[in-house]
Scaffold this motif. Structure first.
Motif, PDB file in Angstrom:
ATOM      1  N   THR A 152      13.823  -1.511  10.937  1.00  0.00           N
ATOM      2  CA  THR A 152      12.924  -1.961  10.927  1.00  0.00           C
ATOM      3  C   THR A 152      11.620  -0.941  11.815  1.00  0.00           C
ATOM      4  OG1 THR A 152      13.056  -4.345  12.568  1.00  0.00           O
ATOM      5  CG2 THR A 152      11.042  -3.233  12.963  1.00  0.00           C
ATOM      6  N   ALA A 153      12.551   0.209  12.336  1.00  0.00           N
ATOM      7  CA  ALA A 153      11.777   1.508  12.308  1.00  0.00           C
ATOM      8  C   ALA A 153      11.129   2.122  10.684  1.00  0.00           C
ATOM      9  CB  ALA A 153      12.356   2.405  13.091  1.00  0.00           C
ATOM     10  N   LEU A 154      12.187   1.773   9.498  1.00  0.00           N
ATOM     11  CA  LEU A 154      11.662   2.868   8.795  1.00  0.00           C
ATOM     12  C   LEU A 154      11.237   2.006   8.006  1.00  0.00           C
ATOM     13  CD1 LEU A 154      15.584   2.997   7.176  1.00  0.00           C
ATOM     14  CD2 LEU A 154      13.936   4.691   7.859  1.00  0.00           C
ATOM     15  N   ASP A 155      11.041   0.427   7.787  1.00  0.00           N
ATOM     16  CA  ASP A 155       9.716  -0.322   7.083  1.00  0.00           C
ATOM     17  C   ASP A 155       8.505   0.009   8.002  1.00  0.00           C
ATOM     18  OD1 ASP A 155      11.770  -1.611   5.995  1.00  0.00           O
ATOM     19  OD2 ASP A 155      11.848  -3.417   7.374  1.00  0.00           O
ATOM     20  N   LEU A 177       1.301  -1.051   0.172  1.00  0.00           N
ATOM     21  CA  LEU A 177       0.037  -0.479  -0.041  1.00  0.00           C
ATOM     22  C   LEU A 177       0.627   1.131  -0.042  1.00  0.00           C
ATOM     23  CD1 LEU A 177      -2.682   1.349   0.404  1.00  0.00           C
ATOM     24  CD2 LEU A 177      -2.361   1.116   2.335  1.00  0.00           C
ATOM     25  N   ALA A 178       2.060   1.676   0.682  1.00  0.00           N
ATOM     26  CA  ALA A 178       2.731   2.772   0.812  1.00  0.00           C
ATOM     27  C   ALA A 178       3.131   2.575  -0.343  1.00  0.00           C
ATOM     28  CB  ALA A 178       3.846   2.156   1.680  1.00  0.00           C
ATOM     29  N   ASP A 179       3.199   1.791  -1.294  1.00  0.00           N
ATOM     30  CA  ASP A 179       4.474   2.343  -2.874  1.00  0.00           C
ATOM     31  C   ASP A 179       3.514   3.118  -3.454  1.00  0.00           C
ATOM     32  OD1 ASP A 179       6.350   0.610  -2.290  1.00  0.00           O
ATOM     33  OD2 ASP A 179       6.487  -1.281  -2.867  1.00  0.00           O
ATOM     34  N   ARG A 180       1.615   1.858  -3.473  1.00  0.00           N
ATOM     35  CA  ARG A 180       0.793   2.477  -4.512  1.00  0.00           C
ATOM     36  C   ARG A 180       0.368   3.854  -3.932  1.00  0.00           C
ATOM     37  NH1 ARG A 180      -4.380  -0.942  -2.567  1.00  0.00           N
ATOM     38  NH2 ARG A 180      -2.848  -2.494  -1.573  1.00  0.00           N
ATOM     39  N   VAL A 181       0.547   4.399  -2.440  1.00  0.00           N
ATOM     40  CA  VAL A 181       0.289   5.620  -2.728  1.00  0.00           C
ATOM     41  C   VAL A 181       1.501   7.134  -2.325  1.00  0.00           C
ATOM     42  CG1 VAL A 181      -0.065   7.285  -0.119  1.00  0.00           C
ATOM     43  CG2 VAL A 181      -1.061   5.108  -0.186  1.00  0.00           C
ATOM     44  N   ALA A 182       2.557   5.881  -2.525  1.00  0.00           N
ATOM     45  CA  ALA A 182       3.667   6.950  -3.117  1.00  0.00           C
ATOM     46  C   ALA A 182       3.488   7.075  -4.473  1.00  0.00           C
ATOM     47  CB  ALA A 182       4.884   6.160  -2.628  1.00  0.00           C
ATOM     48  N   ALA A 183       3.409   6.756  -5.299  1.00  0.00           N
ATOM     49  CA  ALA A 183       2.439   6.158  -6.833  1.00  0.00           C
ATOM     50  C   ALA A 183       1.613   7.304  -6.492  1.00  0.00           C
ATOM     51  CB  ALA A 183       2.479   5.300  -7.401  1.00  0.00           C
ATOM     52  N   TYR A 206       3.021   2.383   8.226  1.00  0.00           N
ATOM     53  CA  TYR A 206       2.064   2.945   8.596  1.00  0.00           C
ATOM     54  C   TYR A 206       1.728   4.243   8.589  1.00  0.00           C
ATOM     55  CZ  TYR A 206       0.987  -1.144  11.448  1.00  0.00           C
ATOM     56  OH  TYR A 206       0.890  -2.420  11.465  1.00  0.00           O
ATOM     57  N   ASN A 207       3.314   5.509   8.198  1.00  0.00           N
ATOM     58  CA  ASN A 207       3.047   6.240   7.713  1.00  0.00           C
ATOM     59  C   ASN A 207       2.747   7.015   5.779  1.00  0.00           C
ATOM     60  OD1 ASN A 207       3.476   7.650  10.468  1.00  0.00           O
ATOM     61  ND2 ASN A 207       4.914   8.704   8.891  1.00  0.00           N
ATOM     62  N   LEU A 208       2.468   5.779   5.268  1.00  0.00           N
ATOM     63  CA  LEU A 208       2.114   5.402   3.813  1.00  0.00           C
ATOM     64  C   LEU A 208       3.271   6.555   3.266  1.00  0.00           C
ATOM     65  CD1 LEU A 208      -2.006   4.907   4.159  1.00  0.00           C
ATOM     66  CD2 LEU A 208       0.333   3.326   3.519  1.00  0.00           C
ATOM     67  N   ILE A 209       4.663   6.238   3.314  1.00  0.00           N
ATOM     68  CA  ILE A 209       5.551   7.180   2.200  1.00  0.00           C
ATOM     69  C   ILE A 209       7.069   6.359   2.071  1.00  0.00           C
ATOM     70  CG2 ILE A 209       5.490   8.839   4.012  1.00  0.00           C
ATOM     71  CD1 ILE A 209       7.489   8.346   5.523  1.00  0.00           C
ATOM     72  N   ALA A 210       7.332   6.255   0.868  1.00  0.00           N
ATOM     73  CA  ALA A 210       8.317   6.590   0.566  1.00  0.00           C
ATOM     74  C   ALA A 210       9.549   6.647   0.924  1.00  0.00           C
ATOM     75  CB  ALA A 210       8.700   6.558  -1.118  1.00  0.00           C
ATOM     76  N   ARG A 211      10.692   5.169   1.079  1.00  0.00           N
ATOM     77  CA  ARG A 211      11.381   4.898   1.253  1.00  0.00           C
ATOM     78  C   ARG A 211      12.479   6.542   2.200  1.00  0.00           C
ATOM     79  NH1 ARG A 211      11.971   1.112   4.883  1.00  0.00           N
ATOM     80  NH2 ARG A 211      14.570   0.156   5.251  1.00  0.00           N
ATOM     81  N   ASP A 212      12.899   7.139   1.159  1.00  0.00           N
ATOM     82  CA  ASP A 212      13.398   8.358   1.028  1.00  0.00           C
ATOM     83  C   ASP A 212      12.649   9.334   1.637  1.00  0.00           C
ATOM     84  OD1 ASP A 212      10.963   9.010  -0.676  1.00  0.00           O
ATOM     85  OD2 ASP A 212      12.181  10.155  -2.029  1.00  0.00           O
TER      86      ASP A 212
END
Ligand SMILES: [Zn+2]
Length: 427
Positions: free
Chosen positions: A358-361, A162-168, A366-372
């Protein structure tokens, strides 16, 4: 007084002492306030960034810089200030002076906590939040946010996390770099216009807008005194269109710039209450500052007005399609409900119970954001730690309090911004 040197001041008090009977002067809130400013400035010499703003006499800052006490002496200095505040007689004090005493007590107590942390004491996330900001955050299990994720999942269909979809999806709402300045200026100007219609701002208040890089935050207001702010926007990562109104209201109007300018006018200029000329970042003041700055966005743009303004002015300025604005608004309303998930992530990460990956994951999920963006947020958390409670929890508590005071939310907010109200007073 502003232009006298320290030596001249000392000479003057020596003369006074010789000319009159050498009786110890009675202690006062003014005397404690003066020593509180010195304490705060000296902690700022031990921890860069601790003093968020200072516009009192330059001599006081120079004195702190020249010979800051060491951490153990500063801790003893804070304890002494607390004892003096307790010992001050309260009989005959009016409501404003009682609030002043409470404000000083709360800020000296927060300084003590910060000094213990600087000396190496480890506290849990909730403990250090309460000790510094005066509010104990509730830390909900991450699983409690799953229902919100499920609702967002239905809104942004497709394959993959979902995070990737929201980022897209969000990638379609980035302000092109060459449009950043006009979009930001249009947003701040609108925030200012809406605030000016409902609040009396100090005369000649003004700000400068700058774009910067390589910071742990996305925006910052540096209050310089005399109703002037330097507002900086970090362009390390692409900036989404909704951030324009957020930043304009939060950093500017009716947020940090207005809060600082009203405090300076009300307390420093009109009353000579010097404690308000210094702003320690890790203090209850930040809870009110961040909470009211975030509430100020909804105050200035109630209901659908924000989307209307963005569609009408900002989307065309940014070269984005206004027809897509509604979908973005819907998504943002839902992601807002995820805002406090990061408190739980920060609690476990800062205590060493989960590693950085793990914190980044978890921040991504949960914030629905990309890795950067998760990286930028984690670096903010590493820098400011439990400070993050001041945003979401601060907004909710300020909103509940303001809207519980009566129908004129602008007038109540103006009263809040020009006061020494503490988080404990919002309960
Ligand atoms: Zn802020």
């Amino acid at each position: 007084m502003r232009h006298m040197t320290i030596a001249a001041l000392m000479g003057a008090s020596l003369l006074t002492a010789c000319a009159t009977a050498p009786q110890p002067a009675a202690d006062s809130l003014d005397a404690v306030a003066r020593d509180y400013v010195a304490l705060t400035l000296e902690i700022g010499e031990r921890e860069p960034g601790y003093v968020d703003a200072y516009y009192g006499p330059a001599e006081w800052a120079e004195a702190a810089k020249a010979s800051p006490r060491a951490l153990p002496q500063l801790a003893e200095g804070a304890a002494a200030l607390s004892r003096r505040l307790v010992a001050l007689p309260t009989a005959g004090l009016d409501a404003e002076s009682l609030q002043r005493r409470a404000y000083l007590s709360a800020h000296v107590s927060a300084a003590s906590a910060r000094l213990r942390m600087l000396a190496g004491e480890k506290m849990s996330f909730a403990d250090e939040a309460e000790a510094q900001f005066g509010v104990r955050p509730e830390l909900r299990p991450l699983s409690s946010y799953e229902p919100v994720l499920a609702r967002i999942d239905a809104l942004v269909p497709g394959e993959g996390p979902l995070a990737d979809r929201v980022a897209a999806f969000r990638a379609g709402y980035v302000i092109p770099k060459d449009r950043l300045e006009p979009v930001m200026r249009a947003a701040i100007n609108e925030c200012k216009a809406r605030t000016e219609r409902r609040m009396t701002l100090p005369a000649h208040e003004t700000f400068t807008l700058e774009f910067v890089n390589d910071k742990p935050w996305s925006g910052y207001n540096w209050y310089k005194g005399n109703a002037f702010s330097l507002i900086q926007v970090n362009t390390d990562l692409p900036i989404y269109i909704d951030r324009a109104v957020d930043l304009g209201c939060h950093e500017g109007y009716p947020g940090h710039h207005v809060y600082n300018a009203l405090l300076e006018q009300t307390f420093v200029k009109q009353k000579g209450w010097v404690e308000m000329s210094v702003y320690p970042l890790f203090s209850p003041m930040s809870f009110i500052a961040e909470g009211s700055a975030n509430y100020g966005i909804d105050l200035a743009f109630p209901g659908h007005e924000r989307t209307d303004f963005e569609k009408r002015v900002l989307y065309p300025l940014a070269g984005l399609d206004p027809a897509t604005a509604e979908a973005q608004t819907q998504l943002l309303a839902l992601t807002r409900e995820l805002g406090r998930a990061e408190y739980t992530v920060a609690d476990t990460y800062l205590a060493g119970r989960i590693d950085r990956e793990t914190a980044l994951d978890q921040l991504q999920k949960y914030n629905l954001i990309a890795r950067d963006r998760a990286n930028q947020r984690l670096s903010f958390i590493e820098t400011y730690r439990s400070y993050i409670i001041n945003y979401g929890l601060g907004r909710d508590m300020v909103q509940t309090w303001v809207e519980g005071q009566g129908p004129d939310h602008w007038a109540t907010t103006e009263r809040l911004l020009a006061s020494q109200t503490l988080p404990v007073d919002l309960d």
